[in-house]
Write an enzyme that holds these catalytic residues in place. Structure first.
Site: not given
Length: 323
Positions: A128-130, A106, A132, A14, A219, A256, A26, A174, A190, A75
């Site tokens: 990666t934005i996740d 990963d 993770d 992604g 709200h 993203r 780089v 994800r 909340e 991919r």
């Protein structure tokens, strides 16, 4: 590693805001230290089919502020086979690529590990934005994604207050809840529902909303991580249980895109330069890692064995601040 003359760079998986800053770093750092740098388009798919060009400092001009990845990403089912990996190594040799820098998550790291086992030295940069990837505290794109979500929360909150509504917001990540947890705190939610934590909808969502109403709130905000999903169904349940008008918003891929934040630009630039310096120092088959705010590197095999856990202090804080 003194025989390295040409470095390849690609982005895989992604896209994430800040990837362009990493590529730029780089390329320019590599050229500064006397390397040839080859840009590989469309990730491992482009490596397989030779979609490769020599980079110059001007090749990466005017990209640091742009989201996504100008090298593009894709991919590749073929690359996920042993013959595909062998072909990728052979193509790298055709273009004289002696080492490869891979920017991604990963899955991208696993592809890089496969290449390293076939003799192509690699360095991984976490993108990666996740957020993770277990081997690092921070990944490129995470800060920008959180700020994009926060901007959406602020806008949604204006309408929610005007109409005395509850908003259920589903955010990306994800199978990880790092975006959700952080924006829940910054957005004054909340409730936050994460893949890493068991939850009971009545206890963890309905009760905080009712408690808030009893304190005079007008709200409400519930944040749900993508790995849990079901924002529309949760919104319906909240409205049935509380009689509060409730609307669901699923942000999806808007998170993203967009121009990267200063933090993502600087961190990505540091990581790109650090990756080149690892190769220059004779290190290979490593991944760049942020630990306590500083850059370090970890063996790629060890990195892929690590498991990341949610920050318990942050999760506890999210509960305290709903009072």
């Amino acid at each position: 590693m003194s025989n390295i003359k040409t470095i390849g760079v690609l982005t895989s998986g992604g896209d994430a805001p800040g990837m362009n800053a990493a590529i730029r770093s780089v390329v320019r750092t590599g050229i500064f230290y006397g390397y040839n740098v080859m840009g590989i388009r469309k990730g491992y798919e482009g490596l397989l089919y030779g979609d490769i060009d020599k980079m110059t400092p001007r090749s990466v001009g005017d990209i640091i502020h742009r989201g996504g990845t100008f090298l593009q990403t894709a991919r590749s089912s073929e690359f996920n086979t042993e013959p595909g990996v062998e072909k990728a190594v052979a193509i790298a040799k055709v273009f004289g690529i002696d080492a490869l820098i891979v920017i991604g998550g990963d899955g991208s790291y696993r592809g890089a590990l496969d290449l390293s086992k076939k003799g192509l030295p690699v360095i991984g940069i976490p993108g990666t934005i996740d957020n993770d990837i277990a081997s690092t505290e921070y990944t490129i794109g995470f800060d920008t994604a959180m700020n994009t979500v926060q901007d959406a929360i602020d806008k949604i909150r204006d309408t929610a207050y005007s109409h005395e509504r509850c908003s259920v917001l589903e955010v990306m990540g994800r199978k990880a809840g790092y975006i959700a947890l952080n924006v829940a705190i910054s957005g004054g939610a909340e409730a936050v529902i994460l893949p890493e934590k068991e939850f009971n909808i009545d206890r963890d969502i309905i009760k905080p909303i009712i408690d808030g109403r009893n304190r005079g709130k007008k709200h409400y905000l519930v944040v749900i991580a993508e790995g849990i999903g079901g924002a529309i169904e949760v919104a319906k349940y909240i409205e049935e249980k509380t009689d509060i008008k409730t609307r669901a918003t699923i942000l999806e891929h808007i998170q993203r895109g967009g121009s990267p934040t200063v933090y993502d630009r600087v961190m990505a630039s540091r990581m790109g330069a650090f990756a080149v310096k690892l190769l220059k120092s004779g290190s290979a088959n490593r991944v760049v890692s942020v630990q306590n705010g500083s850059l370090t590197d970890i063996d790629i095999n060890d990195a892929l064995k690590m498991k990341k856990t949610i920050n318990e202090d942050l999760f506890e804080l999210s509960k305290i601040l709903t009072l």
